[in-house]
Write a protein that holds these residues in place. Structure first.
Motif, short mmCIF file in Angstrom:
data_model
loop_
_atom_site.label_atom_id
_atom_site.label_comp_id
_atom_site.label_asym_id
_atom_site.label_seq_id
_atom_site.Cartn_x
_atom_site.Cartn_y
_atom_site.Cartn_z
N TYR A 1 -4.30 -33.43 -3.30
CA TYR A 1 -5.52 -34.16 -3.65
C TYR A 1 -5.48 -34.81 -5.01
N GLY B 1 -20.89 -33.59 -15.46
CA GLY B 1 -20.47 -33.73 -14.07
C GLY B 1 -20.52 -35.16 -13.58
N THR B 2 -21.02 -35.35 -12.38
CA THR B 2 -20.99 -36.67 -11.75
C THR B 2 -21.79 -37.73 -12.51
N ARG C 1 -17.55 -37.68 -14.05
CA ARG C 1 -16.56 -36.60 -13.99
C ARG C 1 -16.73 -35.86 -12.66
N PRO C 2 -15.84 -34.96 -12.30
CA PRO C 2 -15.98 -34.23 -11.03
C PRO C 2 -17.28 -33.44 -10.97
N LYS C 3 -17.72 -33.16 -9.76
CA LYS C 3 -18.93 -32.37 -9.56
C LYS C 3 -18.81 -31.00 -10.20
N SER C 4 -17.59 -30.47 -10.27
CA SER C 4 -17.37 -29.15 -10.87
C SER C 4 -17.53 -29.17 -12.38
N THR D 1 -15.13 -26.17 -13.23
CA THR D 1 -13.72 -26.57 -13.16
C THR D 1 -12.84 -25.46 -13.72
N ALA E 1 -9.70 -36.54 -12.54
CA ALA E 1 -10.73 -37.20 -11.73
C ALA E 1 -11.86 -37.77 -12.58
N TRP E 2 -11.54 -38.25 -13.78
CA TRP E 2 -12.52 -38.98 -14.57
C TRP E 2 -12.64 -40.38 -14.00
N ARG E 3 -13.85 -40.89 -13.85
CA ARG E 3 -14.01 -42.25 -13.34
C ARG E 3 -13.53 -43.28 -14.38
N GLU F 1 -15.27 -46.64 -4.58
CA GLU F 1 -15.07 -45.20 -4.49
C GLU F 1 -14.96 -44.71 -3.04
#
Length: 604
Positions: A146, A219-220, A224-227, A232, A375-377, A519
């Protein structure tokens, strides 16, 4: 010399090694999975079925993995084109394994290590000279199926064809984003990402924020990731986090932020007490038997019920669709949440900028490492651009921070962005040469934004566009005006689909591709639009909207030219209907598609 990877061997059948073998199997490569005993190797293979998220595209791909041991199967290493070392993160263990397997590798085989921080020079010192020339580091991020990032680190003895072969295998075979890193502590991704993690935790303690407050802010909503931060850490494992932080501290003698790279006492306490996160059942969060999730009190180390998070900056940020606008909103407030977010972000941006040229000569590699590995946007320098480089720089200086001199020189030269577009090219600031450079396009990648800047946007509507790719091929791009992350179908998309078919029918286009660079491909119909019809009890309007969509799908299905869909991530409901109506589909490996409405008894 060239190497085509048809068979590989993975040394170490632990969680990471077994997942590397699984991802090789996903790509159609037969893999030999080694461990000290046959039982350990077989357990590593069997354990793949229990891991979540699933490391295999399909359970049957496990048949491509053969468990092996060093006592009985060393001669089989001669079958492997690529051997990946993934044993315990200790130099003595890695050296012993490599010495044992070295005589059995074929002359053209490539040997790489998946170390997350040990010096390449130390690892290569234990190898025969002829093998050292075919040795380098290939650092995959967990879970390898992933996480897109693959960091490549070459040594002084590594031959050029080896680097090229590994970059080609990583990108074309395994679907990775390649970043070339230097042989420095924790390379690029972990060096910046873990610094951000530790600084965020320490700053939360300094400012009195709770675990759940920090995770809502980081987070989102912040891209950034939901975690987010603490979740995380629990997912990765606090022991793993601790190891990476210790590496950065112990090998970071010249790091100006070295003292911030000490484990916060609360993290050290959790590790000592065996509260390692998800793997142990408790870390910064703990799930109770009734499935209630408690949060850690950062002062006492005890668990308590989570509290509702309320910050004005969060409320304002959530009103924006774009990540850049949300980050600006989070930084612009005057509540404790905004002050915390700005402080941690500013420290991270300065730290990333100070790592040039230590860990990388260019800022693009740093941005890609954080996007693909964490997984940073937006990467650090993309984030700085979003804030406005001059405005953020001035605020940092006014608050007593010390951004690097090269950023000040860039601003003094009249350049106020790290990235830009000049003419037909993307540009980026080169801090080492102190000049603006052309950003070379990635091979095989179509840049739709650049094509549109070049005047090749034939039609633009609210939520979709037609872009000329060349050779008479049009691209149908989704960019929902209301939900750009999910691109639901609405009347705008339907109109552009109909126009695309008209272009094919009139001979103004030869073929159509449906794909974009957002996305999610398409998460289904615009439910807000449908709900609006229902609330107004406008059943005739709803019927017309559904009929228009179905008619457009039929026109797409029977279009006179070839129609190819390139779906990725979510293609649900209406998104699934679009790709079903196409002549051909070139799907991303990570595609989640289907007629989800069937699950609630509706027939599409």
């Amino acid at each position: 010399m060239e190497t085509t990877v048809k068979k590989a061997a993975v040394l170490g059948a632990g969680v990471m090694g077994s997942q590397l073998a699984a991802h090789l199997a996903n790509a159609g490569v037969e893999a030999l999975l080694y461990d000290l005993t046959q039982e350990q190797a077989e357990q590593g293979l069997a354990g793949l079925a229990k891991l979540k998220p699933a490391p295999l595209f399909s359970p049957r791909y496990a048949e491509r993995i053969t468990p092996c041991n060093y006592d009985d199967h060393l001669e089989r290493l001669a079958e492997a084109d690529w051997v990946i070392e993934a044993v315990a993160e200790r130099l003595d263990i890695k050296e012993a394994v490599c010495r044992r397997i070295a005589p059995h590798l074929k002359p053209e085989a490539v040997l790489t290590s998946n170390t997350s921080g040990l010096p390449l020079a130390d690892l290569a010192a234990a190898l025969p000279p002829e093998l050292a020339r075919r040795f380098m580091i290939t650092h995959f991020f967990n879970p390898p199926r992933y996480m897109r990032l693959l960091e490549l680190v070459a040594g002084e003895a590594t031959e050029g064809w080896v680097v090229e072969a590994m970059a080609r295998a990583g990108e074309a075979l395994l679907g990775k984003g390649i970043v070339h890193a230097k042989d420095t502590p924790n390379f690029i991704g972990n060096r910046i990402g873990v610094y951000a993690e530790v600084v965020t935790i320490a700053t939360a303690i300094e400012m009195g924020l709770t675990v759940e407050e920090v995770d809502r802010l980081t987070g989102t909503v912040a891209g950034r990731p939901k975690s987010a931060t603490f979740r995380t850490a629990d997912l990765v494992g606090l022991d793993v986090l601790g190891h990476v932080v210790r590496t950065a501290y112990e090998r970071g003698e010249g790091d100006e932020e070295r003292e911030r790279l000490r484990l916060p006492p609360i993290v050290a306490r959790l590790i000592e007490e065996g509260r390692l996160g998800q793997k142990s059942g408790a870390g910064f969060y703990r799930k109770e038997p009734d499935r209630t999730i408690l949060a850690l009190d950062l002062e006492t180390g005890e668990y308590r019920p989570q509290k509702r998070v309320r910050f004005d900056c969060l409320r304002v940020a959530k009103e924006y669709q774009s990540v850049a606008a949300r980050i600006r909103a989070l930084c612009a407030g005057d509540d404790p949440g905004s002050r915390f977010f700005w402080t941690t972000l500013a420290r991270t941006l300065i730290y990333a900028a100070n790592r040039i040229p230590e860990i990388s000569d260019d800022l693009v590699s740093i941005d890609r490492a954080l996007r693909w590995g964490f997984a940073w946007r937006l990467g650090p320098f993309e984030t700085w651009d979003a804030l406005g480089v001059r405005a953020a720089f001035d605020r940092m200086v006014a608050e007593g921070m010390q951004p690097p001199a090269w950023v000040e020189r860039m601003l003094a030269s009249g350049r106020d962005r790290f990235y830009g577009v000049e003419g037909d090219d993307r540009t980026v600031y080169d801090p080492v040469a102190a000049e603006v450079a052309r950003l070379a396009p990635r091979p095989g990648v179509v840049d739709l934004d650049l094509l549109k800047r070049r005047g090749r946007e034939r039609l633009r509507h609210w939520s979709a566009s037609l872009v000329e790719l060349g050779d008479g091929v049009l691209d149908l791009e989704f960019h929902s005006i209301l939900q750009p992350d999910y691109n639901p179908l609405d009347g705008s998309v339907v109109e552009v689909v109909e126009r695309a078919v008209e272009e094919l029918e009139a001979g103004r286009a030869r073929a159509l591709v449906i794909g974009h660079q957002g996305e999610q491909f398409c998460a289904g119909a615009n439910l807000a639009m449908i709900l609006g019809f229902c609330e107004r009890r406008d059943w005739d309007g709803l019927e017309r909207a559904v009929a228009a969509l179905q008619q457009a799908m039929q026109h797409l299905r029977f279009a006179p030219g070839p129609v190819v869909a390139a779906p990725f991530h979510l293609a649900l409901g209406g998104g699934w209907e679009i790709i079903a109506a196409c002549d051909h589909r070139v799907a991303a490996a990570e595609l989640y598609t289907g007629a989800v409405e069937v699950g609630v008894g509706l027939i599409p």
